[in-house]
Motif scaffolding. Sequence first.
Motif, PDB file in Angstrom:
ATOM      1  N   GLU A  96       9.422  -4.167   3.997  1.00  0.00           N
ATOM      2  CA  GLU A  96      10.128  -5.410   3.664  1.00  0.00           C
ATOM      3  C   GLU A  96      11.571  -5.083   3.322  1.00  0.00           C
ATOM      4  O   GLU A  96      11.840  -4.204   2.500  1.00  0.00           O
ATOM      5  CB  GLU A  96       9.452  -6.135   2.498  1.00  0.00           C
ATOM      6  CG  GLU A  96      10.079  -7.479   2.199  1.00  0.00           C
ATOM      7  CD  GLU A  96       9.253  -8.302   1.220  1.00  0.00           C
ATOM      8  OE1 GLU A  96       9.651  -9.453   0.954  1.00  0.00           O
ATOM      9  OE2 GLU A  96       8.229  -7.800   0.726  1.00  0.00           O
ATOM     10  N   THR A  97      12.509  -5.777   3.947  1.00  0.00           N
ATOM     11  CA  THR A  97      13.933  -5.528   3.723  1.00  0.00           C
ATOM     12  C   THR A  97      14.331  -5.870   2.290  1.00  0.00           C
ATOM     13  O   THR A  97      13.940  -6.913   1.764  1.00  0.00           O
ATOM     14  CB  THR A  97      14.777  -6.369   4.696  1.00  0.00           C
ATOM     15  OG1 THR A  97      14.379  -6.081   6.027  1.00  0.00           O
ATOM     16  CG2 THR A  97      16.253  -6.077   4.539  1.00  0.00           C
ATOM     17  N   GLU A  98      15.125  -4.973   1.678  1.00  0.00           N
ATOM     18  CA  GLU A  98      15.733  -5.243   0.377  1.00  0.00           C
ATOM     19  C   GLU A  98      17.214  -4.907   0.473  1.00  0.00           C
ATOM     20  O   GLU A  98      17.627  -3.749   0.356  1.00  0.00           O
ATOM     21  CB  GLU A  98      15.064  -4.405  -0.721  1.00  0.00           C
ATOM     22  CG  GLU A  98      13.647  -4.838  -1.055  1.00  0.00           C
ATOM     23  CD  GLU A  98      13.074  -4.052  -2.222  1.00  0.00           C
ATOM     24  OE1 GLU A  98      13.849  -3.338  -2.897  1.00  0.00           O
ATOM     25  OE2 GLU A  98      11.861  -4.147  -2.446  1.00  0.00           O
ATOM     26  N   LYS A 108       8.268 -14.670  14.329  1.00  0.00           N
ATOM     27  CA  LYS A 108       7.098 -14.315  13.533  1.00  0.00           C
ATOM     28  C   LYS A 108       5.938 -13.986  14.474  1.00  0.00           C
ATOM     29  O   LYS A 108       5.626 -14.765  15.375  1.00  0.00           O
ATOM     30  CB  LYS A 108       6.712 -15.459  12.597  1.00  0.00           C
ATOM     31  CG  LYS A 108       7.785 -15.799  11.563  1.00  0.00           C
ATOM     32  CD  LYS A 108       7.345 -16.935  10.658  1.00  0.00           C
ATOM     33  CE  LYS A 108       8.417 -17.245   9.613  1.00  0.00           C
ATOM     34  NZ  LYS A 108       8.005 -18.358   8.715  1.00  0.00           N
ATOM     35  N   LYS A 146       3.210  -1.143   5.081  1.00  0.00           N
ATOM     36  CA  LYS A 146       3.982  -2.312   4.669  1.00  0.00           C
ATOM     37  C   LYS A 146       5.470  -1.982   4.728  1.00  0.00           C
ATOM     38  O   LYS A 146       5.885  -0.860   4.418  1.00  0.00           O
ATOM     39  CB  LYS A 146       3.625  -2.748   3.243  1.00  0.00           C
ATOM     40  CG  LYS A 146       2.256  -3.415   3.098  1.00  0.00           C
ATOM     41  CD  LYS A 146       2.079  -3.925   1.678  1.00  0.00           C
ATOM     42  CE  LYS A 146       0.796  -4.764   1.543  1.00  0.00           C
ATOM     43  NZ  LYS A 146      -0.403  -3.944   1.671  1.00  0.00           N
ATOM     44  N   LYS A 167       9.814  -8.066   7.625  1.00  0.00           N
ATOM     45  CA  LYS A 167       8.651  -8.010   6.754  1.00  0.00           C
ATOM     46  C   LYS A 167       7.424  -7.760   7.621  1.00  0.00           C
ATOM     47  O   LYS A 167       7.197  -8.451   8.613  1.00  0.00           O
ATOM     48  CB  LYS A 167       8.488  -9.312   5.963  1.00  0.00           C
ATOM     49  CG  LYS A 167       7.375  -9.256   4.921  1.00  0.00           C
ATOM     50  CD  LYS A 167       7.359 -10.514   4.068  1.00  0.00           C
ATOM     51  CE  LYS A 167       6.313 -10.414   2.964  1.00  0.00           C
ATOM     52  NZ  LYS A 167       6.311 -11.627   2.097  1.00  0.00           N
ATOM     53  N   ASP A 180      16.401  -9.252   8.447  1.00  0.00           N
ATOM     54  CA  ASP A 180      15.387  -9.180   7.398  1.00  0.00           C
ATOM     55  C   ASP A 180      14.033  -8.972   8.077  1.00  0.00           C
ATOM     56  O   ASP A 180      13.650  -9.743   8.958  1.00  0.00           O
ATOM     57  CB  ASP A 180      15.363 -10.474   6.580  1.00  0.00           C
ATOM     58  CG  ASP A 180      16.580 -10.598   5.685  1.00  0.00           C
ATOM     59  OD1 ASP A 180      16.748  -9.733   4.809  1.00  0.00           O
ATOM     60  OD2 ASP A 180      17.369 -11.545   5.882  1.00  0.00           O
ATOM     61  N   THR A 222      10.814 -11.105  11.706  1.00  0.00           N
ATOM     62  CA  THR A 222      12.227 -10.734  11.602  1.00  0.00           C
ATOM     63  C   THR A 222      13.057 -12.002  11.516  1.00  0.00           C
ATOM     64  O   THR A 222      12.729 -13.018  12.132  1.00  0.00           O
ATOM     65  CB  THR A 222      12.707  -9.901  12.809  1.00  0.00           C
ATOM     66  OG1 THR A 222      12.589 -10.687  14.004  1.00  0.00           O
ATOM     67  CG2 THR A 222      11.893  -8.627  12.961  1.00  0.00           C
ATOM     68  N   ASP A 229       3.121  -6.176   7.625  1.00  0.00           N
ATOM     69  CA  ASP A 229       1.920  -5.686   6.954  1.00  0.00           C
ATOM     70  C   ASP A 229       0.892  -5.402   8.046  1.00  0.00           C
ATOM     71  O   ASP A 229       0.375  -6.317   8.680  1.00  0.00           O
ATOM     72  CB  ASP A 229       1.395  -6.732   5.968  1.00  0.00           C
ATOM     73  CG  ASP A 229       0.274  -6.201   5.081  1.00  0.00           C
ATOM     74  OD1 ASP A 229      -0.442  -5.267   5.503  1.00  0.00           O
ATOM     75  OD2 ASP A 229       0.118  -6.716   3.956  1.00  0.00           O
TER      76      ASP A 229
END
Length: 357
Positions: A259-261, A348, A257, A313, A311, A336, A315
């Motif tokens: 995910e951008t933070e 996506k 996994k 994400k 960004d 992205t 999985d």
Amino acid sequence: MKTLLIATIVLFCVTGVTSINATELNYTWVKGKTYTFSANSTETFSLSGGMFGVAGSDSYKSTTKFSLKIDKVMADGSAEGLIYLIDYKVTNTNGSVIASLNGVPSNNLTSGFKVDRKGNFEFFSKKKMIVTEKGNFIVNDLSAEGSAGNNSVSASAESGGTKVEAYAEFDPKTGTLKTGYKVTENQPSPPKPKTVEIEIKDDAPNLDIFPYELIELMALPEGELNAGDEVDINMAIFPNKITVTGMDNGIATINYKIETEKSRDMTQTDTKGKTGESGSFGFDMNMGDGMDDMDAEDKAALNMATQAMPDIKGDITSNFDYVNGIFSNIKGHISTSTDVMGMKIEVKSVLEMKLIE
């Protein structure tokens, strides 16, 4: 996206814990063997915003069947071979076929490759399909590793025409192969690609003919693994989490996994986790010595650069047959989102690939 996930896979060796039940995953490549895979992907492109209020989206569904033929196996377990297409079809949002392999010889769409025991591939060229108003072209992406030349499809930002070598050209409305690309009795086999000049717009979708992103995610972690191993590798603003969810009946199941933070420190990388047998571990690594001494202007520039980054994400879950030393299947999703001068660009992808023989 792939680069970040692969970096995470490699770093997974930081668990560094070995037990009698631990297993190291490696490919067992066999000279002369052909591995055949099927892959499905749906990619949705969307644009919104910008100074002219541009908005729109489209989706492309690809179904692919391809093979990896192993020609040579080295003493260290690495291998060389050839990837080639067996079947390929792309449909758009309306379900219309915009490209298929009818009439295109499979030996015209190939590439040599190298691969090591961990499943890290290097392709000598990559085939892409460029979607344009004039037609849909299968071309070489000469920006790929091992390639050379000036006709890279990565030059999409240039205005005017770009000369590319087209291995196939499809009617944009019907998806049928245009005259002159079919194999005839008097043509060489495979037929030579044609040099064509086309205008490639900045927002023109370009689709991988082979599912390179999934193939590259066939890479395996370093070190020995136990069921229940878990690690968080937080690389700057891209937190990653890897979990070995199972080691049952000769199949290793691993989940990735990311995910951008953007609230995280760009200069900080920290790792923590637990193993299936030996408890937890962790360490921090600061890559920004002296960053606290930055002036306000430099800090503002760094923050601006951070916010401009995409960004991401994702999985992904993969299964590996560690008894026979071969990939089994992988599936998941990746997205992205990027803001470019007020225009939001989103891609996506829903992906799946499996070994079928």
